[in-house]
Write an enzyme that holds these catalytic residues in place. Structure first.
Site, PDB file in Angstrom:
ATOM      1  N   GLU A  84       0.807  -1.220   0.000  1.00  0.00           N
ATOM      2  CA  GLU A  84       0.000   0.000   0.000  1.00  0.00           C
ATOM      3  C   GLU A  84       0.840   1.270   0.000  1.00  0.00           C
ATOM      4  OE1 GLU A  84      -2.587  -0.614   3.349  1.00  0.00           O
ATOM      5  OE2 GLU A  84      -4.130  -1.543   2.098  1.00  0.00           O
ATOM      6  N   GLU A 115       6.802 -21.901   7.738  1.00  0.00           N
ATOM      7  CA  GLU A 115       7.243 -21.009   8.818  1.00  0.00           C
ATOM      8  C   GLU A 115       8.292 -21.646   9.730  1.00  0.00           C
ATOM      9  OE1 GLU A 115       4.346 -21.452  12.564  1.00  0.00           O
ATOM     10  OE2 GLU A 115       3.344 -20.594  10.818  1.00  0.00           O
TER      11      GLU A 115
END
Length: 306
Positions: A84, A115
């Site tokens: 963004e 992960e």
């Protein structure tokens, strides 16, 4: 007792034990009551977040990058915040980067085991040629995700500033980084569902880091986003409107200013408000961290002193 049994984010919330028996409105009200606690948890970390803002701005001024590293929801939030920045602040896409365990596929699906590999996290930091000009923010609600721990360890070896964002303290992540940010939001509405309060707190912190740093490096004037070059008609109209509103000129003068300044709104504002030529306006901006307000005030102060 397993490690997870000690994690605040994995605890069972006594206020939501009968959430399945209260109906839709009851669920919403319970969740809203719990979300209120997030704001205070983030507020308690204000000083640490502010330090992260300052560190990030300082790296940006040196041409460095902000690199988010996370897995699952944490990774997605980092990628979201990074993605963004270009449309919001007209930054190059490499200025704020989001790394997520499992790569792009992990944005929309769970990549099992991704992960758990610290070596992959370290390798991805190495592949980005991280240096002491960069800041790496590891995001792990639990504070113990191996992929994130591997990334921040490698970043520290390379001289980068490191920040941890988690919702547990103490944590393995907090012990590894230069700065530990840990909004303690408490047990989730649904046990272990850290996309809820923990995710909300994380997004708030990341928003503060990028927005605060962008303000400090002069991307705004007041609450206006002014650091953009009008490359299409929509942005040209916006630039002229801002010049009319902020500098008090008419539209014809706004067009003239933008043409003289190569379309750069910040430069045009300094030209008009400080009464200087474009070249001096650019110098003033460079000398005052890209901030229009400081550049104009400095010129006026010099004029008043002479």
């Amino acid at each position: 007792m397993a490690l997870e049994d000690h994690l605040l984010t994995e605890a069972r919330n006594p206020r939501t034990t009968e959430i399945d028996a209260v109906g839709a409105l009851g669920i919403v009200q319970i969740m809203n009551d719990e979300d209120v606690k997030v704001v205070e948890a983030v507020r308690a970390e204000a000083e640490n977040v502010a330090k992260a803002v300052e560190w990030t701005a300082e790296r940006f001024r040196r041409g460095g990058r902000l690199i988010y590293v996370g897995a699952g929801t944490s990774g997605r939030l980092g990628v979201l915040d990074a993605s963004e920045c270009p449309p919001t602040f007209s930054t190059p896409p490499e200025m704020v980067v989001g790394l997520i365990a499992g790569g792009q596929k992990a944005l929309t699906r769970s990549i099992e085991g991704a992960e758990d590999d610290a070596d992959v996290g370290a390798a991805e930091i190495a592949d980005m040629n991280v240096t002491d000009r960069d800041i790496v923010v590891g995001i792990a609600t639990s504070g113990r995700t191996p992929y994130v721990l591997g990334a921040v360890r490698e970043a520290k070896k390379r001289g980068a500033a490191t920040v941890g964002v988690s919702c547990n303290r103490p944590s393995l992540l907090g012990a590894e980084v230069d700065l530990d940010i840990a909004p303690l939001v408490g047990a989730e509405v649904i046990s272990g569902s850290t996309r809820l309060k923990s995710g909300t707190a994380t997004k708030m912190v990341l928003n503060m880091i990028t927005t605060g740093a962008m303000v400090l490096i002069g991307k705004t004037w007041g609450n206006r986003m002014i650091d953009f070059t009008p490359v299409n008609e929509k942005l040209r109209i916006r630039a002229r409107r801002m010049l009319r509103e902020l500098a008090g000129v008419d539209d014809a003068r706004a067009v003239e200013l933008l043409a003289a300044c190569g379309g750069k709104l910040k430069t045009a504002l300094v030209v008009e408000l400080a009464g200087v030529e474009p070249a001096e306006a650019e110098s003033l901006l460079e000398a005052h961290g890209g901030q229009v307000r400081r550049a104009v005030e400095a010129k006026k102060a010099r004029a008043n002193a002479s």
